[in-house]
Design an enzyme around this catalytic site. Structure first.
Site, PDB file in Angstrom:
ATOM      1  N   ASP A   1     -57.903  19.145   4.229  1.00 16.79           N
ATOM      2  CA  ASP A   1     -59.171  19.351   4.946  1.00 16.79           C
ATOM      3  C   ASP A   1     -60.192  20.031   4.024  1.00 16.79           C
ATOM      4  O   ASP A   1     -61.344  19.572   3.893  1.00 16.79           O
ATOM      5  CB  ASP A   1     -58.860  20.239   6.176  1.00 16.79           C
TER       6      ASP A   1
ATOM      7  N   SER B   1     -49.820  17.072   9.198  1.00 14.81           N
ATOM      8  CA  SER B   1     -49.013  18.178   9.772  1.00 14.81           C
ATOM      9  C   SER B   1     -47.905  18.722   8.869  1.00 14.81           C
ATOM     10  O   SER B   1     -47.225  19.672   9.260  1.00 14.81           O
ATOM     11  CB  SER B   1     -48.377  17.792  11.119  1.00 14.81           C
TER      12      SER B   1
END
Ligand code: AR6
Length: 176
Positions: free
Chosen positions: A38, A121
């Site tokens: 991110d 994740s």
């Protein structure tokens, strides 16, 4: 007819550098940036990405939203929010599968031909890498079976363990 296995490729590298129509971001529910992939995507895409993200008002776990790619080579960024691993009894598997499915649905809607996923994740959110790889490959294969778009999916690994797990999952699903 192109075989499904020929439409999925595991590659090692930095997702922000890939020349694909869309990259997927493993975001958090604020969509306002963070660490890991991110952070790398926001740094590379620039300030305008954050401005667009502010207008999206967040994203629920297992869902996906799309923005432009700004300074990335990719035209689009699909932001999805993976589950935080909590031991496996809190719906983590189906939420992770949903991240892949919803991202691919958005890609189809935007006529995206080539898309690259990170191992959602498996970093800060602690989802076991081997288990996540199995879910990623089988969910993508299932989607591609019923859809011509995207034509090509890249599974991007950043470290050796992720690469090994994704390759093994690929071999398991396609029996190669
Ligand atoms: N290219 C490809 N893969 C990468 C890159 C990169 N540049 N950088 C990291 N990875 P993570 P998560 C791999 O932690 O577990 C953020 O702070 C990394 O090795 O990025 O879904 C968000 O804001 C790992 O295999 O995402 C959220 O708060 C995979 O990407 C939270 O982390 C995912 O690791 C999301 O956690």
């Amino acid at each position: 007819m192109v075989r499904i296995s020929d439409r999925i490729t595991v590659i090692q590298g930095d997702i922000v550098k890939l020349e694909v129509d869309a990259v997927v971001n493993a975001a958090n529910s604020t969509l306002l940036g963070g660490g890991g992939v991110d952070g790398a995507i926001h740094r590379a895409a620039g300030q305008e990405l954050l401005e667009e993200c502010k207008g999206l008002k967040g994203c629920a776990t297992g869902e996906a939203k799309i923005t432009k790619g700004y300074f990335l080579p990719a035209k689009w960024i699909i932001h999805t929010v993976g589950p935080v691993w909590q031991g496996g009894q809190k719906g983590e598997d189906s939420l992770l599968a949903s991240c892949y499915r919803k991202s691919l649905e958005l890609a189809r809607e935007y006529t995206i031909k080539t898309i690259a996923f990170p191992a959602i994740s498996t970093g800060a959110y602690n989802f076991p890498s081997e288990r996540a790889a199995g879910i990623a490959v089988s969910e993508i294969a299932k989607f591609l079976q019923g859809n011509g778009l995207p034509e090509k999916v890249f599974l991007v690994c950043f470290n050796k363990e992720t690469c090994r797990n994704l390759q093994e999952a690929f071999s398991g699903v396609f029996e190669v």
